[in-house]
Design a protein around this motif. Structure first.
Motif, PDB file in Angstrom:
ATOM      1  N   GLY A  46     -10.171 -24.202   6.116  1.00 16.77           N
ATOM      2  CA  GLY A  46     -10.610 -25.256   4.934  1.00 16.77           C
ATOM      3  C   GLY A  46     -12.065 -25.401   5.076  1.00 16.77           C
ATOM      4  O   GLY A  46     -12.485 -26.211   4.161  1.00 16.77           O
ATOM      5  N   GLU A  47     -12.821 -24.964   6.100  1.00 20.03           N
ATOM      6  CA  GLU A  47     -14.210 -25.326   6.009  1.00 20.03           C
ATOM      7  C   GLU A  47     -15.198 -24.367   4.828  1.00 20.03           C
ATOM      8  O   GLU A  47     -14.547 -23.079   4.880  1.00 20.03           O
ATOM      9  N   GLN A  48     -16.073 -24.731   4.286  1.00 19.02           N
ATOM     10  CA  GLN A  48     -16.866 -23.790   3.423  1.00 19.02           C
ATOM     11  C   GLN A  48     -17.672 -22.893   4.231  1.00 19.02           C
ATOM     12  O   GLN A  48     -18.305 -23.190   5.267  1.00 19.02           O
ATOM     13  N   PHE A  65      -9.321  -9.050  -5.157  1.00 17.06           N
ATOM     14  CA  PHE A  65      -9.843  -9.776  -6.272  1.00 17.06           C
ATOM     15  C   PHE A  65      -8.410 -10.807  -6.955  1.00 17.06           C
ATOM     16  O   PHE A  65      -7.649 -10.021  -7.191  1.00 17.06           O
ATOM     17  N   LEU A  66      -8.857 -11.954  -6.869  1.00 15.52           N
ATOM     18  CA  LEU A  66      -7.705 -12.890  -7.247  1.00 15.52           C
ATOM     19  C   LEU A  66      -8.180 -13.711  -8.243  1.00 15.52           C
ATOM     20  O   LEU A  66      -9.352 -13.917  -8.520  1.00 15.52           O
ATOM     21  N   ALA A  67      -7.137 -14.637  -8.867  1.00 11.41           N
ATOM     22  CA  ALA A  67      -7.670 -15.717  -9.904  1.00 11.41           C
ATOM     23  C   ALA A  67      -6.439 -16.684  -9.778  1.00 11.41           C
ATOM     24  O   ALA A  67      -5.109 -16.213  -9.871  1.00 11.41           O
ATOM     25  N   ASN A  68      -6.649 -17.798  -9.283  1.00  9.40           N
ATOM     26  CA  ASN A  68      -5.608 -18.884  -9.249  1.00  9.40           C
ATOM     27  C   ASN A  68      -4.801 -19.090 -10.392  1.00  9.40           C
ATOM     28  O   ASN A  68      -3.619 -19.832 -10.281  1.00  9.40           O
ATOM     29  N   HIS A  69      -5.290 -18.710 -11.641  1.00  7.14           N
ATOM     30  CA  HIS A  69      -4.640 -19.185 -12.807  1.00  7.14           C
ATOM     31  C   HIS A  69      -3.803 -18.380 -13.198  1.00  7.14           C
ATOM     32  O   HIS A  69      -2.921 -18.337 -14.266  1.00  7.14           O
ATOM     33  N   CYS A  70      -3.680 -17.039 -12.701  1.00  9.88           N
ATOM     34  CA  CYS A  70      -2.782 -15.793 -12.914  1.00  9.88           C
ATOM     35  C   CYS A  70      -1.401 -15.954 -12.298  1.00  9.88           C
ATOM     36  O   CYS A  70      -1.259 -15.952 -11.263  1.00  9.88           O
ATOM     37  N   PRO A  71      -0.511 -15.956 -13.342  1.00  8.53           N
ATOM     38  CA  PRO A  71       0.846 -15.728 -12.824  1.00  8.53           C
ATOM     39  C   PRO A  71       1.054 -14.623 -11.770  1.00  8.53           C
ATOM     40  O   PRO A  71       1.762 -14.806 -10.736  1.00  8.53           O
ATOM     41  N   ALA A  72       0.543 -13.481 -11.973  1.00  5.92           N
ATOM     42  CA  ALA A  72       0.640 -12.254 -10.989  1.00  5.92           C
ATOM     43  C   ALA A  72       0.073 -12.730  -9.676  1.00  5.92           C
ATOM     44  O   ALA A  72       0.741 -12.029  -8.594  1.00  5.92           O
ATOM     45  N   LEU A  74      -0.115 -15.719  -8.307  1.00  9.09           N
ATOM     46  CA  LEU A  74       0.882 -16.796  -7.613  1.00  9.09           C
ATOM     47  C   LEU A  74       2.048 -15.765  -7.100  1.00  9.09           C
ATOM     48  O   LEU A  74       2.632 -16.414  -6.345  1.00  9.09           O
ATOM     49  N   ALA A  75       2.542 -15.022  -7.957  1.00  4.90           N
ATOM     50  CA  ALA A  75       3.756 -14.313  -7.413  1.00  4.90           C
ATOM     51  C   ALA A  75       3.414 -13.369  -6.289  1.00  4.90           C
ATOM     52  O   ALA A  75       4.278 -13.167  -5.463  1.00  4.90           O
ATOM     53  N   ALA A  76       2.048 -12.954  -6.019  1.00  8.83           N
ATOM     54  CA  ALA A  76       1.762 -12.117  -5.021  1.00  8.83           C
ATOM     55  C   ALA A  76       1.351 -12.887  -3.549  1.00  8.83           C
ATOM     56  O   ALA A  76       0.997 -12.606  -2.650  1.00  8.83           O
ATOM     57  N   ASP A  77       1.115 -14.397  -3.875  1.00  4.57           N
ATOM     58  CA  ASP A  77       0.341 -15.265  -2.845  1.00  4.57           C
ATOM     59  C   ASP A  77       0.963 -15.117  -1.476  1.00  4.57           C
ATOM     60  O   ASP A  77       0.418 -14.745  -0.379  1.00  4.57           O
ATOM     61  N   ASP A  78       2.404 -15.240  -1.353  1.00  8.30           N
ATOM     62  CA  ASP A  78       3.233 -15.198  -0.031  1.00  8.30           C
ATOM     63  C   ASP A  78       3.125 -13.769   0.545  1.00  8.30           C
ATOM     64  O   ASP A  78       2.799 -13.748   1.807  1.00  8.30           O
ATOM     65  N   ARG A  79       2.990 -12.931  -0.309  1.00  7.94           N
ATOM     66  CA  ARG A  79       3.053 -11.371   0.160  1.00  7.94           C
ATOM     67  C   ARG A  79       1.630 -11.101   0.967  1.00  7.94           C
ATOM     68  O   ARG A  79       1.459 -10.529   1.905  1.00  7.94           O
ATOM     69  N   ILE A  80       0.552 -11.591   0.167  1.00  7.16           N
ATOM     70  CA  ILE A  80      -0.869 -11.434   0.871  1.00  7.16           C
ATOM     71  C   ILE A  80      -0.908 -12.444   1.987  1.00  7.16           C
ATOM     72  O   ILE A  80      -1.587 -11.617   2.917  1.00  7.16           O
ATOM     73  N   ILE A  81      -0.540 -13.502   2.074  1.00  4.09           N
ATOM     74  CA  ILE A  81      -0.454 -14.205   3.327  1.00  4.09           C
ATOM     75  C   ILE A  81       0.216 -13.558   4.436  1.00  4.09           C
ATOM     76  O   ILE A  81      -0.033 -13.674   5.300  1.00  4.09           O
ATOM     77  N   GLU A  82       1.507 -12.909   4.144  1.00  7.15           N
ATOM     78  CA  GLU A  82       2.320 -12.459   4.924  1.00  7.15           C
ATOM     79  C   GLU A  82       1.560 -11.132   5.645  1.00  7.15           C
ATOM     80  O   GLU A  82       1.586 -10.720   6.805  1.00  7.15           O
ATOM     81  N   PHE A  83       0.845 -10.299   4.708  1.00  4.00           N
ATOM     82  CA  PHE A  83       0.111  -9.093   5.115  1.00  4.00           C
ATOM     83  C   PHE A  83      -1.004  -9.635   5.902  1.00  4.00           C
ATOM     84  O   PHE A  83      -1.111  -9.116   7.023  1.00  4.00           O
ATOM     85  N   THR A  84      -1.598 -10.510   5.948  1.00  2.00           N
ATOM     86  CA  THR A  84      -2.726 -11.010   6.599  1.00  2.00           C
ATOM     87  C   THR A  84      -2.278 -11.433   8.085  1.00  2.00           C
ATOM     88  O   THR A  84      -2.691 -11.225   9.134  1.00  2.00           O
ATOM     89  N   PRO A 108     -13.997 -25.534  -5.477  1.00  2.00           N
ATOM     90  CA  PRO A 108     -12.907 -26.695  -5.394  1.00  2.00           C
ATOM     91  C   PRO A 108     -11.620 -26.252  -5.548  1.00  2.00           C
ATOM     92  O   PRO A 108     -10.583 -26.670  -4.872  1.00  2.00           O
ATOM     93  N   GLY A 109     -11.356 -25.355  -6.645  1.00  2.00           N
ATOM     94  CA  GLY A 109     -10.121 -25.107  -7.011  1.00  2.00           C
ATOM     95  C   GLY A 109      -9.422 -24.106  -5.830  1.00  2.00           C
ATOM     96  O   GLY A 109      -8.363 -24.400  -5.491  1.00  2.00           O
ATOM     97  N   ILE A 110     -10.135 -23.375  -5.542  1.00  2.00           N
ATOM     98  CA  ILE A 110      -9.904 -22.285  -4.365  1.00  2.00           C
ATOM     99  C   ILE A 110      -9.335 -23.277  -3.058  1.00  2.00           C
ATOM    100  O   ILE A 110      -8.594 -22.874  -2.259  1.00  2.00           O
ATOM    101  N   LYS A 111     -10.516 -24.349  -2.575  1.00  2.00           N
ATOM    102  CA  LYS A 111     -10.097 -25.061  -1.648  1.00  2.00           C
ATOM    103  C   LYS A 111      -8.893 -25.697  -1.705  1.00  2.00           C
ATOM    104  O   LYS A 111      -7.975 -25.879  -0.773  1.00  2.00           O
ATOM    105  N   ASN A 112      -8.391 -26.391  -2.889  1.00  2.00           N
ATOM    106  CA  ASN A 112      -7.077 -27.069  -2.959  1.00  2.00           C
ATOM    107  C   ASN A 112      -6.171 -26.136  -2.809  1.00  2.00           C
ATOM    108  O   ASN A 112      -5.150 -26.211  -2.232  1.00  2.00           O
ATOM    109  N   HIS A 113      -6.255 -24.844  -3.706  1.00  2.00           N
ATOM    110  CA  HIS A 113      -5.118 -23.802  -3.569  1.00  2.00           C
ATOM    111  C   HIS A 113      -4.769 -23.246  -2.053  1.00  2.00           C
ATOM    112  O   HIS A 113      -3.843 -22.985  -1.711  1.00  2.00           O
ATOM    113  N   ALA A 114      -6.031 -22.822  -1.317  1.00  2.00           N
ATOM    114  CA  ALA A 114      -5.981 -22.784   0.098  1.00  2.00           C
ATOM    115  C   ALA A 114      -5.179 -23.632   1.081  1.00  2.00           C
ATOM    116  O   ALA A 114      -4.355 -23.515   1.801  1.00  2.00           O
ATOM    117  N   LYS A 115      -5.386 -24.918   0.653  1.00  2.00           N
ATOM    118  CA  LYS A 115      -4.795 -25.978   1.504  1.00  2.00           C
ATOM    119  C   LYS A 115      -3.370 -26.029   1.158  1.00  2.00           C
ATOM    120  O   LYS A 115      -2.480 -26.275   2.084  1.00  2.00           O
TER     121      LYS A 115
END
Length: 202
Positions: A46-48, A65-72, A74-84, A108-115
């Motif tokens: 969570g640190e910058q 390359f990501l964009a938190n406003h993109c439905p695709a 958001l659909a892939a979020d968990d897969r990327i986390i699992e891959f990592t 700021p949006g990335i920080k909120n999304h990451a948390k």
């Protein structure tokens, strides 16, 4: 209405695989990866922090390359986390960058999304969009796999169904990374990146 329009912009069809240099006209497999440095980012704790390619010591780099406003995305979020998580004990570093200037995609949006999602990779925002242009990133999510010499070895989608994990039959990203770790050439070097188109300032 905005969400509907975004959903219509998502390319959720099957992702075909091709030989290198089919989709990306800016870079191709085998090219030296464009350098980047000092991209403001949020670390998994969570640190910058900042993203600099030269600071990464792992043998394999996965740049997405990501964009938190993109439905695709958001659909892939968990897969990327699992891959990592799957590669956390291997010499593989996953890093993400947003180049959209939508509020959700700025730091700021990335920080909120990451948390909220407990994201386990470093995620930055490049307001200049220079890194996206250098890599020819056209969609989100869009993956680039770099080897130990920082040459590009895979470009494209994570798998063959960005919107529905239950329908995935091919794991392009995983296969590419596993091949590089074994000292082999990825079985598929380029696929069409399926997701929301990236808008670049003129």
């Amino acid at each position: 209405m905005r969400k509907v329009l975004l959903s219509l912009a998502v390319l959720a069809l099957a992702v075909p695989a091709y030989a290198a240099d089919h989709y990306n006209k800016k870079v191709k497999v085998g090219d030296q990866a464009p350098d980047f440095s000092g991209i403001p980012a949020v670390a998994p704790n969570g640190e910058q922090t900042s993203l600099t390619l030269g600071d990464i010591k792992e043998d394999v780099v996965v740049l997405v390359f990501l964009a938190n406003h993109c439905p695709a995305v958001l659909a892939a979020d968990d897969r990327i986390i699992e891959f990592t998580s799957e590669y956390k004990d291997k010499p593989v570093k996953v890093v993400a960058v947003a180049v959209s200037n939508a509020d959700e995609d700025k730091l700021p949006g990335i920080k909120n999304h990451a948390k909220e999602k407990k994201i386990n990779y470093t995620y930055g925002h490049d307001e200049t969009q220079a890194i996206g242009k250098a890599y020819g990133a056209s969609n989100t999510p869009h993956f680039f796999v770099l080897d130990k010499e920082r040459k590009i070895r895979y470009i494209g989608a994570m798998d063959d169904n960005v919107m529905n994990e239950t329908k995935v039959t091919k794991h392009y990203l995983k296969d590419a990374v596993d091949a590089l770790l074994a000292g082999n050439t990825p079985p598929v070097e380029e696929t069409r990146p399926a997701g929301c188109g990236i808008s670049y300032a003129k």
